[in-house]
Design a protein around this motif. Structure first.
Motif, PDB file in Angstrom:
ATOM      1  N   ILE A  23       0.837  -1.203   0.000  1.00 60.51           N
ATOM      2  CA  ILE A  23       0.000   0.000   0.000  1.00 60.51           C
ATOM      3  C   ILE A  23       0.874   1.257   0.000  1.00 60.51           C
ATOM      4  CG2 ILE A  23      -1.773   1.265   1.297  1.00 60.51           C
ATOM      5  CD1 ILE A  23      -2.764  -1.407   0.128  1.00 60.51           C
ATOM      6  N   PHE A  60       0.625   5.756  -1.084  1.00 64.76           N
ATOM      7  CA  PHE A  60      -0.310   6.855  -1.340  1.00 64.76           C
ATOM      8  C   PHE A  60       0.321   7.914  -2.236  1.00 64.76           C
ATOM      9  CE2 PHE A  60      -1.373   4.871   2.712  1.00 64.76           C
ATOM     10  CZ  PHE A  60      -2.636   4.432   2.395  1.00 64.76           C
ATOM     11  N   PHE A 113      -5.077   6.882  -2.423  1.00 58.95           N
ATOM     12  CA  PHE A 113      -4.378   5.625  -2.627  1.00 58.95           C
ATOM     13  C   PHE A 113      -3.709   5.657  -4.002  1.00 58.95           C
ATOM     14  CE2 PHE A 113      -4.705   1.296  -4.458  1.00 58.95           C
ATOM     15  CZ  PHE A 113      -3.750   0.701  -3.654  1.00 58.95           C
ATOM     16  N   ASP A 157     -10.145  -2.943   1.404  1.00 58.64           N
ATOM     17  CA  ASP A 157      -9.419  -1.673   1.312  1.00 58.64           C
ATOM     18  C   ASP A 157      -9.820  -0.732   2.444  1.00 58.64           C
ATOM     19  OD1 ASP A 157     -11.946  -1.333   0.297  1.00 58.64           O
ATOM     20  OD2 ASP A 157     -11.334  -0.356  -1.557  1.00 58.64           O
ATOM     21  N   GLU A 202      -6.631  12.339   4.980  1.00 58.71           N
ATOM     22  CA  GLU A 202      -5.235  11.936   4.865  1.00 58.71           C
ATOM     23  C   GLU A 202      -5.075  10.450   5.148  1.00 58.71           C
ATOM     24  OE1 GLU A 202      -2.383  14.384   7.195  1.00 58.71           O
ATOM     25  OE2 GLU A 202      -1.375  12.464   7.510  1.00 58.71           O
ATOM     26  N   TYR A 203      -4.156   9.827   4.420  1.00 56.39           N
ATOM     27  CA  TYR A 203      -3.781   8.443   4.737  1.00 56.39           C
ATOM     28  C   TYR A 203      -2.398   8.441   5.369  1.00 56.39           C
ATOM     29  CZ  TYR A 203      -7.710   6.743   1.964  1.00 56.39           C
ATOM     30  OH  TYR A 203      -8.962   6.466   1.496  1.00 56.39           O
ATOM     31  N   GLN A 204      -2.166   7.458   6.216  1.00 51.31           N
ATOM     32  CA  GLN A 204      -0.850   7.331   6.854  1.00 51.31           C
ATOM     33  C   GLN A 204      -0.425   5.872   6.836  1.00 51.31           C
ATOM     34  OE1 GLN A 204      -1.860   8.580  10.771  1.00 51.31           O
ATOM     35  NE2 GLN A 204      -2.227  10.702  10.173  1.00 51.31           N
TER      36      GLN A 204
END
Ligand code: FAD
Lengths: 325, 246
Positions: free
Chosen positions: B17, B19, B26, B120, B214-216
């Motif tokens: 994964i 980003f 993603f 996901d 936000e993705y982390q």
């Protein structure tokens, strides 16, 4: 305006994950300058409900209708919605359990609320923007999510919040009735089958887990796993191929297609650490891997490891735990 | 009996994964998308039940943009009769649930099946929202599903056990193992899938109630500390004194 916490009870006791949820809810209430009320579902004793005061809950609503002892989606949803209306709850907090997700998703529509499941931290409330952090991509990432609705429902992942404890504080327990009728029990279970739990510890609730894979060679060797689990007060688990060939029951299978666990300690014995297995366990706090193959991928995800034969290592570990106790 | 099976299009299980540089989306580059593994249980069980009954239809439904069509065709190749794609980016669970409920209402489906959650976003939300929007029961997560006339008998997993539940159609169930052995398409299926109907419809409304900002990625592990097998017992001391977990 208040925060409403949904507390799941079993055999008279509040579940461990619900103690975490109660703590979470009271901290959210503090953040918003209000109080946290709980509504209890399942079989609860008044004493255990009053004890929720120790997690910062001021009042607990309880409907003693006997048919609510087992999970009934329709009735639970109506009961919790009624409690939310009565308390004018703007935030609802529940466990990210099968019960929590089942009722939480119905409540989100009924109460016109934003829902976040799998939440791992306390929310942030910046200038009216309410943000939560949740696990995503099967434990491989996190997402920051803004809950844009007027009402918010948060399902808290197990073991991600420590249950606070302020001894001696009591909550008042009030009887509560949601005027449930037969229609609300249309999906009531015909039968409830409880699993045999090694040592009485439920895998989804456990904070320690000892797990075995194909490296254990056969079901006859599971005594080694059970002995260590018993000494540690841990639940037992297994990899998918192990449950596929019926060495262990399906409810012990963890991973992508099995149960997701996030214990403080996960001990993997004879498990290679395939990505699908990791997906169900990689948010465990401490991972221990025992595998005779030093190249096993699981070592990359582990905190502690022993390169060795499980048949030799497991008895030594059990012995060491016994000496410690 | 009319079955509606909802499928989502997710990154392959083994995907690493990553980003976009601003962490807002993603990163799809080079990623293979598959039918969500849990949805395969729903799809296969619907097909099996149709076969047992000797009549009925299985419709697959996906809320997604045109790039999901290869996986919709795959579902047709596995044995679904026809497909509907709601032409929209699946913004959040509530948005998706609204699209599904709208299609289900218009199509008069008896049984609506989907996977327990998508791998996901791991929402585990859509089933209940659809049930509530339609005012029908939901059983989640279901490990077993049998039908007799209009009555379904399901096993629902609860913490510590299972419930045996009976509901009448229409209902929604989210599926997980060990419900069935998911099928893979065979050559004949792949050939016939090409000619099966795939209808594209536009979404109803655009309401959503959550927004990812936000993705982390999780913090990197320190690396494994190895303990020699001969002194395995030392591990227990480390778990107590260093890691403080026992
Ligand atoms: C779509 C999909 C979903 C999946 N979902 C899951 C899931 O949810 N959960 C899951 O677990 N798997 C899942 N899998 C399967 C997964 O890919 C692996 O096949 C599985 O996890 C392997 O299990 P294992 O490690 O027990 O067995 P193996 O891969 O056979 O590994 C056994 C390990 O034991 C070690 N070993 C052998 N003997 C000894 C000994 N005497 N002492 C010490 N070590 C020993 C070996 O070195 C090896 O590393 C899924 C696969 C797919 C395709």
């Amino acid at each position: 305006m208040s925060v409403l916490v949904v507390v799941e009870c079993d055999k008279g006791e509040v579940k461990k994950s619900s103690l975490e949820v109660a703590s979470y809810g009271s901290q959210v209430a503090q953040l918003l300058g209000t109080t946290a009320t709980a509504v209890a579902v399942g079989e609860a004793s008044e004493a255990s409900l009053a004890q929720l005061g120790e997690q910062g809950i001021s009042k607990v609503l309880y409907d003693a209708e006997p048919r609510l002892k087992d999970f009934v989606n329709g009735a639970y949803t109506k009961l919790i919605a009624a409690a939310a209306q009565q308390e004018d709850a703007k935030v609802l907090v529940l466990a990210n359990s099968n019960v929590g997700a089942s009722v939480g998703s119905r409540l989100a529509v009924r109460l016109q609320a934003s829902l976040a499941t799998n939440v791992v931290e306390l929310p942030k409330n910046d200038g009216g923007q309410f943000t939560v952090k949740r696990g995503a991509f099967s434990g491989k990432a996190f997402a920051e999510v803004v809950l844009t609705g007027d009402r918010k429902i948060i399902a808290v992942k197990k073991n991600s919040i420590e249950a606070q404890h302020e001894a001696g504080k009591n909550a008042t327990v009030e009887s509560f009735s949601a005027q449930l009728s037969d229609v609300d029990f249309a999906d009531a279970p015909k039968q409830v089958v409880l699993q045999d739990q090694a040592g009485g510890i439920l895998l989804p609730e456990a904070d320690k887990v000892v797990s075995g894979g194909r490296g254990m060679k056969g079901p006859e060797n599971w005594g080694l796993i059970e002995d260590l689990a018993k000494a540690l007060g841990a639940a037992t688990a297994c990899s998918k191929p192990v449950s596929d060939v019926d060495w262990r029951p399906h409810h012990e299978h963890v991973g992508q297609t099995g149960i997701t666990v996030s214990p403080n300690l996960y001990i993997a014995c004879g498990i290679s650490g395939a990505i699908q297995h990791l997906a169900g366990v990689n948010s465990s706090k401490v991972i221990v891997v025992i595998n005779k193959d030093p190249e096993a991928p699981f070592f990359k995800a582990a905190d502690y490891g022993i390169v060795g034969d499980v048949f030799d290592v497991l008895p030594k570990l059990t012995q060491a735990v016994k000496e410690l106790n | 009996m009319k079955f509606l099976v909802c499928i989502s299009n997710v990154p392959d299980t083994t995907t690493k994964i990553t980003f976009t540089p601003d962490n807002k989306e993603f990163n799809k580059a080079g990623v293979q998308f598959v039918i969500n593994p849990w949805d395969e249980y729903a799809l296969t069980r619907a097909i099996e039940l149709k076969e047992v009954q000797g009549s009925g239809t299985v419709t697959v439904l996906n809320v997604g943009e045109a790039d999901t069509e290869p996986n919709i065709r795959k579902a047709l190749a596995i044995g679904a009769d026809d497909a509907i794609r709601v032409n929209a980016y699946p913004k959040d669970a509530f948005f998706v649930a609204q699209q599904i409920a709208s299609i289900a209402k218009d199509g008069g489906y008896d049984v609506i099946l989907m996977g327990k959650e998508s791998i996901d976003y791991n929402g585990f939300q859509v089933h209940g929202m659809v049930g509530e929007l339609l005012g029908i029961p939901t059983v989640a997560p279901a490990m077993k599903l049998d039908m007799s006339g209009n009555t379904a008998t399901l096993e629902r997993e609860i913490e510590g056990g299972k419930e045996i539940v009976e509901v009448n159609t229409p209902f929604v169930a989210s599926c997980q193992q060990p419900m069935c052995e998911p099928r893979i398409p065979n050559m004949r299926g792949i050939m016939t899938a090409r000619t099966k109907p795939l209808k594209v419809v536009e979404p109803t409304g655009d309401a959503s109630r959550t927004q990812v900002t936000e993705y982390q990625l999780p913090p990197k592990k320190q690396g494994v500390k190895l303990i020699p097998a001969e002194s395995a017992g030392d591990l227990i001391k480390l778990l107590r004194n260093e890691a403080k977990v026992i």
